[in-house]
Design an enzyme around this catalytic site. Structure first.
Site, PDB file in Angstrom:
ATOM      1  N   ASP A 285      -0.186 -43.942  -1.738  1.00 51.53           N
ATOM      2  CA  ASP A 285      -1.318 -43.297  -1.067  1.00 51.53           C
ATOM      3  C   ASP A 285      -2.562 -44.080  -1.465  1.00 51.53           C
ATOM      4  OD1 ASP A 285      -2.888 -41.291   0.272  1.00 51.53           O
ATOM      5  OD2 ASP A 285      -3.320 -40.389  -1.660  1.00 51.53           O
ATOM      6  N   SER A 286      -3.701 -43.707  -0.889  1.00 56.60           N
ATOM      7  CA  SER A 286      -4.947 -44.358  -1.280  1.00 56.60           C
ATOM      8  C   SER A 286      -5.426 -43.874  -2.653  1.00 56.60           C
ATOM      9  CB  SER A 286      -6.023 -44.059  -0.237  1.00 56.60           C
ATOM     10  OG  SER A 286      -6.197 -42.661  -0.129  1.00 56.60           O
TER      11      SER A 286
ATOM     12  N   CYS B  75      -3.809 -34.654   5.691  1.00 53.52           N
ATOM     13  CA  CYS B  75      -4.139 -35.638   4.662  1.00 53.52           C
ATOM     14  C   CYS B  75      -3.497 -35.117   3.389  1.00 53.52           C
ATOM     15  CB  CYS B  75      -5.650 -35.749   4.508  1.00 53.52           C
ATOM     16  SG  CYS B  75      -6.163 -36.649   3.034  1.00 53.52           S
ATOM     17  N   THR B  76      -2.816 -35.998   2.665  1.00 56.80           N
ATOM     18  CA  THR B  76      -2.059 -35.530   1.491  1.00 56.80           C
ATOM     19  C   THR B  76      -2.962 -35.099   0.329  1.00 56.80           C
ATOM     20  OG1 THR B  76      -1.782 -37.847   0.883  1.00 56.80           O
ATOM     21  CG2 THR B  76       0.063 -36.767   2.019  1.00 56.80           C
ATOM     22  N   HIS B  77      -4.250 -35.380   0.430  1.00 58.21           N
ATOM     23  CA  HIS B  77      -5.176 -34.867  -0.588  1.00 58.21           C
ATOM     24  C   HIS B  77      -5.435 -33.363  -0.424  1.00 58.21           C
ATOM     25  CE1 HIS B  77      -6.194 -39.068  -1.385  1.00 58.21           C
ATOM     26  NE2 HIS B  77      -6.970 -38.682  -2.385  1.00 58.21           N
TER      27      HIS B  77
ATOM     28  N   TYR C 114      -9.193 -44.526   2.597  1.00 56.44           N
ATOM     29  CA  TYR C 114      -8.694 -45.304   3.732  1.00 56.44           C
ATOM     30  C   TYR C 114      -9.234 -44.719   5.056  1.00 56.44           C
ATOM     31  CZ  TYR C 114      -4.955 -47.779   1.109  1.00 56.44           C
ATOM     32  OH  TYR C 114      -4.226 -48.581   0.265  1.00 56.44           O
TER      33      TYR C 114
ATOM     34  N   THR D 132      -3.401 -41.026   6.758  1.00 55.25           N
ATOM     35  CA  THR D 132      -4.139 -42.091   7.436  1.00 55.25           C
ATOM     36  C   THR D 132      -3.242 -43.319   7.643  1.00 55.25           C
ATOM     37  OG1 THR D 132      -6.054 -41.318   6.198  1.00 55.25           O
ATOM     38  CG2 THR D 132      -6.286 -43.418   7.349  1.00 55.25           C
TER      39      THR D 132
ATOM     40  N   GLU E  55     -10.921 -36.516  -5.169  1.00 54.92           N
ATOM     41  CA  GLU E  55     -10.832 -37.653  -6.098  1.00 54.92           C
ATOM     42  C   GLU E  55     -11.789 -37.496  -7.286  1.00 54.92           C
ATOM     43  OE1 GLU E  55      -8.947 -40.609  -6.212  1.00 54.92           O
ATOM     44  OE2 GLU E  55      -7.690 -39.818  -4.608  1.00 54.92           O
TER      45      GLU E  55
ATOM     46  N   CYS F  90       0.545 -40.791   2.798  1.00 57.85           N
ATOM     47  CA  CYS F  90      -0.858 -40.858   3.208  1.00 57.85           C
ATOM     48  C   CYS F  90      -0.902 -40.647   4.716  1.00 57.85           C
ATOM     49  CB  CYS F  90      -1.427 -42.228   2.839  1.00 57.85           C
ATOM     50  SG  CYS F  90      -3.086 -42.529   3.486  1.00 57.85           S
TER      51      CYS F  90
HETATM   52  N1  DGL Z   1      -4.252 -39.053   1.281  1.00 60.27           N
HETATM   53  C1  DGL Z   1      -4.789 -39.888   2.323  1.00 60.27           C
HETATM   54  C2  DGL Z   1      -4.391 -39.307   3.667  1.00 60.27           C
HETATM   55  O1  DGL Z   1      -3.398 -38.592   3.665  1.00 60.27           O
HETATM   56  C3  DGL Z   1      -6.173 -40.132   1.956  1.00 60.27           C
HETATM   57  C4  DGL Z   1      -7.088 -40.589   2.912  1.00 60.27           C
HETATM   58  C5  DGL Z   1      -8.160 -41.499   2.507  1.00 60.27           C
HETATM   59  O2  DGL Z   1      -8.000 -42.321   1.634  1.00 60.27           O
HETATM   60  O3  DGL Z   1      -9.183 -41.402   3.186  1.00 60.27           O
HETATM   61  O4  DGL Z   1      -4.952 -39.518   4.714  1.00 60.27           O
END
Ligand code: DGL
Length: 269
Positions: free
Chosen positions: A10-11, A184-186, A42, A75, A152, A73
């Site tokens: 992931d990012s 989004c996984t966050h 991302y 994105t 984050e 992720c």
């Molecule tokens: N967890 C990423 C997603 O699912 C994070 C996105 C990001 O870095 O902007 O989209």
């Protein structure tokens, strides 16, 4: 049987929502995790940049002898996966298909909300995937660009998160969706805040967890499960300082990962 590790990336911290679920349903598996903390987010970047980052992330994971990759992720799954699937001989899945399937099965009133980064929502990937599964379902999407920095930086359960969530979720409440994909996984790290606004009647779909379940299904079907039934090991890599990741990651996974996190130079891959 295949005792090689599973690669997950992931990012940043968000992919740990998938790691947690992989650990729960496949406790014998070893995991190599990469969080691209030096280049997060991302979601606000161009598709070309995301594709470039994703190729590097996959190249890094493939520098280990891995058997399977989960793009944890939203994105990267939306903007890059369709471009790179044929480039590798490793099995790779993203979060969009598994989360869409879960949501289509869950909705009773045919109104699904999708929350994601700007990149994910702009790609229209969720809308298209759900439409292919059931064209009668109405999809209401909203980009939540401030959520990733909130997570984050450790602000998930704060008033700041709540104020942002109220704004981002207004359209979901107004359209009476009964199911929301946390695309989004966050975002599962904001689940308490989101739940407090939409109420208990709305099903929240955790896209990282859905991907972990899909990975389990494929790995089992292909006979690639680790022979071990328990005690898998995880090693974490990041592209910036390890400190914030170690602390927040330990909290989120409810296990100490201090000492298991190393910094790498992703530009080399
Ligand atoms: N967890 C990423 C997603 O699912 C994070 C996105 C990001 O870095 O902007 O989209």
């Amino acid at each position: 049987m295949d005792n090689r590790p599973i690669g997950i990336f992931d990012s940043g911290l968000g992919g740990l929502t998938c790691v947690r679920e992989v650990m729960r349903i496949m406790p014998g598996e070893d995991i190599i995790y990469f969080g691209d903390t030096g280049r997060v987010p991302y979601g606000t970047r161009s598709s070309a940049t995301i594709v470039k980052y994703v190729r590097q992330d996959i190249n890094f994971l493939r520098s280990f002898d891995i058997k399977f990759i989960i793009i944890a992720c939203g994105t990267a799954s939306s903007a890059a996966l369709p471009h790179i699937t044929t480039e590798y001989d490793t099995d790779i899945i993203g979060v969009v298909d598994p989360a869409s399937k879960r949501a289509v099965n869950a909705t009773k009133n045919g109104r699904i909300g999708v929350l994601g980064t700007s990149g994910t929502i702009k790609s229209g990937k969720y809308k298209k995937t759900i439409g292919n599964l059931n064209p009668e379902i109405e999809v209401i999407s909203n980009a939540c660009p401030m959520f990733v920095p909130v997570v984050e930086n450790g602000y998930s359960d704060t008033e700041i998160a709540r104020i942002l969530a109220e704004e981002y979720l207004e359209v979901m409440v107004k359209n009476r969706v009964d199911t929301i994909i946390l695309g989004c996984t966050h975002y599962p790290l904001l689940k308490n805040t989101i739940r407090s606004i939409v109420g208990s009647g709305v099903t929240l779909i955790d896209s990282g967890a859905a991907a972990a379940e899909e990975a389990f299904r494929i790995i089992k079907k292909d006979g690639l499960l680790n022979a071990r039934k328990d005690g898998g090991h995880a090693k974490y890599y990041v592209s910036d300082t390890v400190h914030g990741f170690e602390e927040l990651g330990s909290l989120f996974l409810s296990k100490k990962i201090v000492g298991d996190v190393a910094k790498i130079d992703i530009e080399k891959y």
